[in-house]
Each structure stands twice: as C-alpha cells, then as structure tokens.
Motif scaffolding. Structure first.
Motif, PDB file in Angstrom:
ATOM      1  N   ASN A 106     -19.350  -5.326  13.020  1.00  0.00           N
ATOM      2  CA  ASN A 106     -20.603  -4.914  12.383  1.00  0.00           C
ATOM      3  C   ASN A 106     -20.655  -3.413  12.086  1.00  0.00           C
ATOM      4  OD1 ASN A 106     -20.811  -3.993  14.979  1.00  0.00           O
ATOM      5  ND2 ASN A 106     -22.812  -4.899  15.418  1.00  0.00           N
ATOM      6  N   SER A 107     -19.552  -2.702  12.314  1.00  0.00           N
ATOM      7  CA  SER A 107     -19.496  -1.284  11.992  1.00  0.00           C
ATOM      8  C   SER A 107     -19.501  -1.111  10.471  1.00  0.00           C
ATOM      9  CB  SER A 107     -18.245  -0.639  12.592  1.00  0.00           C
ATOM     10  OG  SER A 107     -18.282  -0.695  14.012  1.00  0.00           O
ATOM     11  N   PRO A 108     -20.058  -0.003   9.964  1.00  0.00           N
ATOM     12  CA  PRO A 108     -20.215   0.155   8.512  1.00  0.00           C
ATOM     13  C   PRO A 108     -18.909   0.417   7.776  1.00  0.00           C
ATOM     14  CG  PRO A 108     -20.924   2.145   9.644  1.00  0.00           C
ATOM     15  CD  PRO A 108     -20.665   1.122  10.713  1.00  0.00           C
ATOM     16  N   ASN A 109     -18.949   0.136   6.501  1.00  0.00           N
ATOM     17  CA  ASN A 109     -17.841   0.432   5.588  1.00  0.00           C
ATOM     18  C   ASN A 109     -17.659   1.948   5.498  1.00  0.00           C
ATOM     19  OD1 ASN A 109     -17.350   0.091   2.019  1.00  0.00           O
ATOM     20  ND2 ASN A 109     -15.817  -0.043   3.594  1.00  0.00           N
ATOM     21  N   GLY A 110     -16.393   2.401   5.537  1.00  0.00           N
ATOM     22  CA  GLY A 110     -16.119   3.822   5.498  1.00  0.00           C
ATOM     23  C   GLY A 110     -15.951   4.337   4.084  1.00  0.00           C
ATOM     24  N   THR A 111     -15.341   5.508   3.980  1.00  0.00           N
ATOM     25  CA  THR A 111     -15.105   6.124   2.679  1.00  0.00           C
ATOM     26  C   THR A 111     -13.605   6.219   2.411  1.00  0.00           C
ATOM     27  OG1 THR A 111     -15.130   8.346   3.639  1.00  0.00           O
ATOM     28  CG2 THR A 111     -17.222   7.475   2.820  1.00  0.00           C
ATOM     29  N   GLY A 112     -13.251   6.407   1.148  1.00  0.00           N
ATOM     30  CA  GLY A 112     -11.849   6.508   0.770  1.00  0.00           C
ATOM     31  C   GLY A 112     -11.436   5.348  -0.118  1.00  0.00           C
ATOM     32  N   ILE A 113     -10.274   5.480  -0.707  1.00  0.00           N
ATOM     33  CA  ILE A 113      -9.771   4.459  -1.633  1.00  0.00           C
ATOM     34  C   ILE A 113      -9.581   3.119  -0.938  1.00  0.00           C
ATOM     35  CG2 ILE A 113      -7.795   3.787  -3.071  1.00  0.00           C
ATOM     36  CD1 ILE A 113      -7.449   6.826  -3.653  1.00  0.00           C
ATOM     37  N   MET A 114      -8.932   3.140   0.224  1.00  0.00           N
ATOM     38  CA  MET A 114      -8.657   1.882   0.911  1.00  0.00           C
ATOM     39  C   MET A 114      -9.933   1.215   1.416  1.00  0.00           C
ATOM     40  SD  MET A 114      -5.647   0.968   0.572  1.00  0.00           S
ATOM     41  CE  MET A 114      -5.969  -0.474   1.568  1.00  0.00           C
ATOM     42  N   ASN A 155      -8.461  -0.545   7.232  1.00  0.00           N
ATOM     43  CA  ASN A 155      -8.900   0.616   6.454  1.00  0.00           C
ATOM     44  C   ASN A 155     -10.295   0.435   5.870  1.00  0.00           C
ATOM     45  OD1 ASN A 155      -5.634   0.523   5.879  1.00  0.00           O
ATOM     46  ND2 ASN A 155      -6.435   2.571   6.298  1.00  0.00           N
ATOM     47  N   TYR A 156     -10.879  -0.743   6.038  1.00  0.00           N
ATOM     48  CA  TYR A 156     -12.275  -0.982   5.643  1.00  0.00           C
ATOM     49  C   TYR A 156     -13.187   0.080   6.244  1.00  0.00           C
ATOM     50  CZ  TYR A 156     -16.880  -3.234   5.572  1.00  0.00           C
ATOM     51  OH  TYR A 156     -18.224  -3.498   5.390  1.00  0.00           O
ATOM     52  N   TYR A 157     -12.854   0.524   7.461  1.00  0.00           N
ATOM     53  CA  TYR A 157     -13.734   1.440   8.197  1.00  0.00           C
ATOM     54  C   TYR A 157     -13.514   2.910   7.851  1.00  0.00           C
ATOM     55  CZ  TYR A 157     -14.284  -2.799  11.002  1.00  0.00           C
ATOM     56  OH  TYR A 157     -14.523  -4.078  11.415  1.00  0.00           O
ATOM     57  N   GLY A 158     -12.449   3.207   7.094  1.00  0.00           N
ATOM     58  CA  GLY A 158     -12.157   4.601   6.800  1.00  0.00           C
ATOM     59  C   GLY A 158     -11.672   5.338   8.042  1.00  0.00           C
ATOM     60  N   GLU A 202      -4.976   8.654   4.317  1.00  0.00           N
ATOM     61  CA  GLU A 202      -5.578   7.327   4.449  1.00  0.00           C
ATOM     62  C   GLU A 202      -4.760   6.365   5.298  1.00  0.00           C
ATOM     63  OE1 GLU A 202      -7.865   5.376   1.783  1.00  0.00           O
ATOM     64  OE2 GLU A 202      -8.350   7.072   0.507  1.00  0.00           O
ATOM     65  N   LEU A 203      -3.434   6.450   5.219  1.00  0.00           N
ATOM     66  CA  LEU A 203      -2.606   5.466   5.916  1.00  0.00           C
ATOM     67  C   LEU A 203      -2.039   5.950   7.238  1.00  0.00           C
ATOM     68  CD1 LEU A 203      -0.593   3.759   3.048  1.00  0.00           C
ATOM     69  CD2 LEU A 203      -2.829   3.201   3.975  1.00  0.00           C
ATOM     70  N   LEU A 204      -1.755   7.239   7.343  1.00  0.00           N
ATOM     71  CA  LEU A 204      -1.055   7.737   8.527  1.00  0.00           C
ATOM     72  C   LEU A 204      -1.919   8.603   9.436  1.00  0.00           C
ATOM     73  CD1 LEU A 204       2.359   8.713   6.881  1.00  0.00           C
ATOM     74  CD2 LEU A 204       1.708   6.544   7.960  1.00  0.00           C
ATOM     75  N   ILE A 224       0.822  -1.214   0.000  1.00  0.00           N
ATOM     76  CA  ILE A 224       0.000   0.000   0.000  1.00  0.00           C
ATOM     77  C   ILE A 224       0.857   1.266   0.000  1.00  0.00           C
ATOM     78  CG2 ILE A 224      -1.680   1.332   1.319  1.00  0.00           C
ATOM     79  CD1 ILE A 224      -2.861  -1.078  -0.038  1.00  0.00           C
ATOM     80  N   GLY A 225       1.905   1.282   0.811  1.00  0.00           N
ATOM     81  CA  GLY A 225       2.692   2.504   0.948  1.00  0.00           C
ATOM     82  C   GLY A 225       4.015   2.490   0.218  1.00  0.00           C
ATOM     83  N   ASP A 226       4.188   1.536  -0.704  1.00  0.00           N
ATOM     84  CA  ASP A 226       5.474   1.395  -1.382  1.00  0.00           C
ATOM     85  C   ASP A 226       5.762   2.495  -2.399  1.00  0.00           C
ATOM     86  OD1 ASP A 226       5.551  -0.876   0.090  1.00  0.00           O
ATOM     87  OD2 ASP A 226       5.487  -2.282  -1.580  1.00  0.00           O
ATOM     88  N   ARG A 227       4.703   3.007  -3.050  1.00  0.00           N
ATOM     89  CA  ARG A 227       4.874   3.981  -4.138  1.00  0.00           C
ATOM     90  C   ARG A 227       3.794   5.048  -4.051  1.00  0.00           C
ATOM     91  NH1 ARG A 227       5.038  -0.329  -9.146  1.00  0.00           N
ATOM     92  NH2 ARG A 227       6.544  -1.802  -8.243  1.00  0.00           N
ATOM     93  N   PRO A 228       3.988   6.186  -4.714  1.00  0.00           N
ATOM     94  CA  PRO A 228       2.956   7.221  -4.736  1.00  0.00           C
ATOM     95  C   PRO A 228       1.666   6.689  -5.362  1.00  0.00           C
ATOM     96  CG  PRO A 228       5.050   8.088  -5.526  1.00  0.00           C
ATOM     97  CD  PRO A 228       5.222   6.607  -5.409  1.00  0.00           C
TER      98      PRO A 228
END
Length: 297
Positions: A127-135, A114-117, A261-263, A69-73
C-alpha cells in the motif's frame, strides 16, 4: 491448470514454465514467430493481434513481456520501447480476455520493485505510494493496463525485486566479476535492493495462481539487505573478496539515468501479502540464497 504465458523465453519465463509443467500444469507460450510446436501460439502485441481462440479454455494468463531494462542506454527511443514492450502486450491480453465467453480466472501481470522509486530506508509494503522516475511511471502504467482485464478476472501485479540466479538476470554482469574476485559494491552500498532467488520467483507465481490474492504483491525475500550486505554475502559464498567498489559518479558517467534508477535507487520492500497468505520461501535468508547461487548444481 491450462496456462497461457507471454514472455516465456526469458530467464524467469523459462524457469517458471518448467516449474509449472513439473507441477502438472499445461503451459502454452505466446510467440511472435511461427509456432514451432503444439505448445506455442502466435500473436503480435505491437499491433494488438491475438486470436481470442488462444485464450479459450485457459484457466490463467501470465504476462512477463517487456524489453530488458539494463540492456541498452536509455535514449528517448529506448525509453519509448520500454513502455511499449510492456503496455502493448498487457493491453492486448486484457482486450483478448474480453472477447472470450469464459475469460481466464486469473491474470498475473508482471510489475517491478521500481514502482516505488528511490525510497531510502523506508519500509515498503503493497500500500506504499507510487514513486517518481521513469521506471516508477512504467510500472504504474503497466499495472493500470493489467486492470483493464474484464470483470471477474482476478488481477495480480507482482512487483518483483532483483532476481538472484546462477547465470543471467539482473546480476548477470556482476556475478562473473565476483567469481573472479574483482567485484564489489556499487555506490556507497547503503541502498536496499529487494532480492529473491529464481526458484522462489517461480514458486511465488505458482502460489499466486491459486491463492485468494489480488492487486499488487511484493515478490521478494523476507530478509532485507542493502547492496553492501548482498555483495558481501554472494562473494563470501563464492570464497572471494569483494573490495572493488564502483563509485556513484563513475556509474552515472558510464550509465547515465540507468545508474540512479537501477543501481543507486533504494527500495526496502517487504513481502507483506505473500507472508500473510502463507507462502513458504525456499531461500528466505541471504545466507541460504548466496549458498544456492554459489553451488554448481
């Protein structure tokens, strides 16, 4: 058990394969090159190529495939690769299971926290909902692909948090800085990172192979920690200061979408399913985990 593993060459896969073999299981690795041993089988998930014979007699399939995920831009092409490197192998494995007379009993297909955003301080259970964002979208589609496995296969989608290890992994670039005493928190440090040590990841997957659990499973330690606490704990175990904070605008300037998204995103994840199923962590608390990471052997 006879276990087929995809993505076995990475940090998690290598440790998990060794852990499973030490427990008496047979682990066969799927590889994209010519097999180098009797424990390897060739496939090409990008074209959907998998000989169904490779799955005959298997008790379980573990899928850890996916580009770093964080290897490249995150260019448009790289984002497409992040999707394809997860969806193609998962769909290929699910389709292959449908072609054998006796499909594996269980399919463990990796997902992520990152499913949760970005959810701030909200406690996140399975059971928490799916979040927003690419990941979040990648994880959602990844899990949906796993559920394409044929009826009768128990599908588990572990949503794994930040894996703490002595080298490599999510903290691979930060740990050397902490060891030198020049590391520090990222952003304001109040974002929660669901964490777990590498040995506990391997133990959790081994546990899930046989536990009567299906669907999403939060794979993290029971003790929640924000980035300030996590970095302070690791630095303290290394007997180093951790005062060089990296401001959020600098992270965004250097990393773009990756930073948010990652940090800088926050997931206060709780391992409700693992706890209820009776899983025992080797490192349930941050102090224990930091001491293990800092140890030389």
């Amino acid at each position: 058990m006879r276990i087929i593993m995809a993505g076995a060459s990475g940090l998690i896969g290598s440790d998990m394969a060794a852990h499973l073999r030490s427990g008496g299981h047979e682990v066969l690795r799927l590889v994209r090159r010519a097999p180098a041993s009797s424990l390897e089988r060739r496939w090409d998930p990008s074209s959907g190529e998998l000989d169904p014979a490779h799955l005959e007699g298997a008790d379980a399939v573990i899928n850890l495939s996916g580009a770093g995920i964080g290897d490249r831009p995150w260019t448009r092409g790289r984002i497409d690769e992040l999707f394809r490197s997860r969806l193609d192998p998962t769909r290929t494995l699910a389709a292959g299971m449908a072609k054998v007379d006796s499909p594996p009993k269980v399919f463990l297909s990796q997902s992520g926290s990152n499913y949760y955003g970005d959810c701030g301080t909200a406690v996140l259970r399975e059971n928490s909902p799916n979040g927003t964002g690419i990941m979040a979208r990648i994880c959602s589609e990844w899990e949906a692909a796993a559920h394409g496995a044929p009826a009768g296969v128990r599908v588990v989608t572990p949503r794994t948090g930040v894996v703490l290890s002595r080298r490599g992994g999510a903290l691979g670039r930060l740990m050397p800085l902490l060891r030198l005493g020049v590391g520090g928190p990222l952003g304001n440090g109040r974002q929660y990172w669901p964490w777990i040590t590498l040995p506990d990841v391997s133990s959790a997957f081994s546990f899930l192979l046989q536990a009567p659990v299906s669907g999403p499973v939060n794979v993290c330690a029971p003790e929640a920690a924000d980035v300030n606490a996590l970095i302070a704990g690791l630095a303290g175990a290394l007997h180093r200061p951790a005062v060089f904070r990296v401001p959020a605008p600098v992270l965004r300037l250097v990393m773009g979408k990756l930073a948010d998204e990652l940090l800088l995103g926050s997931q206060r994840m709780e391992p409700a399913v693992l706890t209820e199923a009776g899983f025992a962590w080797r490192h349930p608390g941050l102090a224990q985990a930091a001491a293990w990471v800092a140890a030389k052997d």
